[in-house]
Design a protein around this motif. Structure first.
Motif, short mmCIF file in Angstrom:
data_model
loop_
_atom_site.label_atom_id
_atom_site.label_comp_id
_atom_site.label_asym_id
_atom_site.label_seq_id
_atom_site.Cartn_x
_atom_site.Cartn_y
_atom_site.Cartn_z
N MET A 67 18.69 8.95 -22.91
CA MET A 67 19.62 8.55 -23.78
C MET A 67 18.84 8.41 -25.24
N ARG A 68 19.70 9.02 -26.46
CA ARG A 68 19.11 8.89 -27.50
C ARG A 68 19.87 7.90 -28.24
N VAL A 69 19.15 7.22 -29.07
CA VAL A 69 19.50 5.85 -29.69
C VAL A 69 18.95 5.84 -31.07
N ALA A 70 19.70 5.58 -32.26
CA ALA A 70 19.46 5.54 -33.61
C ALA A 70 19.59 4.01 -33.90
N ILE A 71 18.40 3.40 -34.56
CA ILE A 71 18.61 1.94 -35.03
C ILE A 71 18.31 1.88 -36.45
N ALA A 72 19.20 1.15 -37.03
CA ALA A 72 19.21 1.18 -38.60
C ALA A 72 18.72 -0.16 -38.91
N GLY A 73 17.44 -0.34 -39.55
CA GLY A 73 16.81 -1.41 -39.71
C GLY A 73 15.49 -1.53 -38.50
N ALA A 74 14.61 -1.55 -39.47
CA ALA A 74 13.15 -1.62 -38.74
C ALA A 74 12.54 -2.89 -38.83
N ILE B 160 14.15 -4.48 -30.42
CA ILE B 160 15.01 -3.47 -29.78
C ILE B 160 14.24 -2.09 -29.27
N ALA B 161 13.79 -1.70 -30.20
CA ALA B 161 13.02 -0.30 -30.10
C ALA B 161 12.00 -0.32 -28.99
N ARG B 162 11.41 -1.42 -28.88
CA ARG B 162 10.26 -1.33 -28.05
C ARG B 162 10.91 -1.47 -26.44
N GLU B 163 11.86 -2.28 -26.52
CA GLU B 163 12.68 -2.41 -25.01
C GLU B 163 13.13 -1.11 -24.81
N LEU B 164 13.78 -0.44 -25.53
CA LEU B 164 14.28 0.84 -25.15
C LEU B 164 13.23 2.04 -24.78
N VAL B 165 12.45 1.87 -25.61
CA VAL B 165 11.11 2.93 -25.25
C VAL B 165 10.78 2.61 -24.03
N GLU B 166 10.24 1.37 -23.73
CA GLU B 166 10.04 1.06 -22.33
C GLU B 166 10.77 1.49 -21.17
N ASN B 167 12.09 1.40 -21.54
CA ASN B 167 13.12 2.00 -20.52
C ASN B 167 13.28 3.58 -20.67
N LYS B 168 12.22 4.17 -21.25
CA LYS B 168 12.43 5.64 -21.45
C LYS B 168 13.52 6.14 -22.18
N HIS B 169 13.87 5.54 -23.28
CA HIS B 169 14.78 6.02 -23.98
C HIS B 169 14.34 6.73 -25.26
N GLN B 170 14.90 7.82 -26.09
CA GLN B 170 14.51 8.32 -27.27
C GLN B 170 15.07 7.38 -28.16
N VAL B 171 14.02 6.86 -29.16
CA VAL B 171 14.40 6.04 -30.25
C VAL B 171 14.30 6.48 -31.58
N MET B 172 15.14 6.40 -32.62
CA MET B 172 14.91 6.53 -33.92
C MET B 172 15.20 5.39 -34.78
N LEU B 173 14.15 5.21 -35.71
CA LEU B 173 14.33 3.87 -36.42
C LEU B 173 14.55 4.22 -37.80
N ILE B 174 15.59 3.77 -38.52
CA ILE B 174 15.78 4.27 -39.93
C ILE B 174 15.61 3.00 -40.82
N GLU C 149 24.54 12.58 -35.11
CA GLU C 149 25.79 13.18 -34.19
C GLU C 149 25.03 13.48 -32.84
N SER C 150 23.64 13.86 -32.73
CA SER C 150 22.91 13.91 -31.46
C SER C 150 22.82 12.51 -30.59
N CYS C 151 23.12 11.64 -31.36
CA CYS C 151 22.63 10.10 -30.69
C CYS C 151 23.90 9.66 -29.72
N ASP C 152 23.57 9.13 -28.56
CA ASP C 152 24.42 8.58 -27.72
C ASP C 152 24.65 6.97 -28.15
N VAL C 153 23.99 6.55 -28.88
CA VAL C 153 24.23 5.13 -29.19
C VAL C 153 23.69 4.85 -30.69
#
Length: 222
Positions: free
Chosen positions: A1-8, A15-29, A63-67
């Motif tokens: 799953m690809r996830v974008a997070i606004a706010g680092a 949140i990003a660490r948890e998602l990465v540990e669960n093998k998701h693709q994460v982008m921090l903006i 647009e390619s993000c699931d969440v």
């Protein structure tokens, strides 16, 4: 799953660490250069930009993000990010952080929010859940405010002890989804017997919470 997070900030990074540990693709903006620290979450993609700008989100490929998760410390920013993600890019799932509980009423379908998370309200609910035995506690609001996760812990001496789940006269638009018993998570079946100390988790609309209270809480008190 690809996830974008606004706010680092601290919240976004956690949140990003948890998602990465669960093998998701994460982008921090993040628009504040001082918050950009790729070493903090090495596996994430970092973007230095303002998530409230349409061109930024386009360039980032939202647009390619699931969440999309709007996790900044500014409610106005989180609302704008949510609205753009949902209306301009049709992101399937938008989650937004609520910093001020007084703004919670805004975080709904009109602003593109599927799930809102209010830290003060969540902490208050957890405190209530820890001390309120035999009462109905709202833990979380789900899916654009259309339903809530509510909890009842059966008291030590309850007339419901030994009675099967099917005896709970639950109203429409509600469901008993889980029984927590000690260290076990039980998917309730009609013939399962209730026990003192059981934590009953229901998903229900706000309109029927009082009916659940009558069917479960009042019955548990005898």
């Amino acid at each position: 799953m690809r996830v974008a997070i606004a706010g680092a900030g601290a919240v976004g990074r956690s949140i990003a660490r948890e998602l990465v540990e669960n093998k998701h693709q994460v982008m921090l903006i993040e628009r504040d250069l001082g918050q950009i620290d790729p070493a903090a979450v090495e596996e994430a993609e970092w973007v230095h930009a303002d998530a409230c700008e349409l061109t930024t989100l386009e360039d980032a490929g939202i647009e390619s993000c699931d969440v999309v998760i709007a996790a900044t410390g500014d409610d106005k920013v989180n609302l704008v990010v949510s609205l753009l993600a949902k209306t301009e890019f049709a992101v399937r799932r938008v989650v937004a952080r609520v910093n001020d509980p007084r703004n919670e009423w805004l975080f709904g379908e009109n602003w593109g929010v599927d799930v809102s998370v209010s830290t003060p309200r969540l902490l208050a609910a957890l405190v209530e859940e820890a001390v309120a035995v035999g009462d109905l506690v709202r833990l979380l609001t789900l899916r654009q405010g259309q339903a809530n996760l509510v909890e009842v812990t059966l008291p030590t001496h309850t007339p419901l002890a030994g009675r099967p789940v099917r005896d709970l006269a639950l109203p429409p638009d509600s469901a008993l989804v889980t029984i927590l018993r000690g260290g076990r998570v039980i998917v309730p079946q009609a013939d399962d017997a209730l026990e003192p100390g059981d934590e009953l988790l229901f998903v229900a609309t706000a309109a029927v919470e009082e009916e659940i209270r009558a069917a479960v809480v009042d019955a548990a008190r005898g």
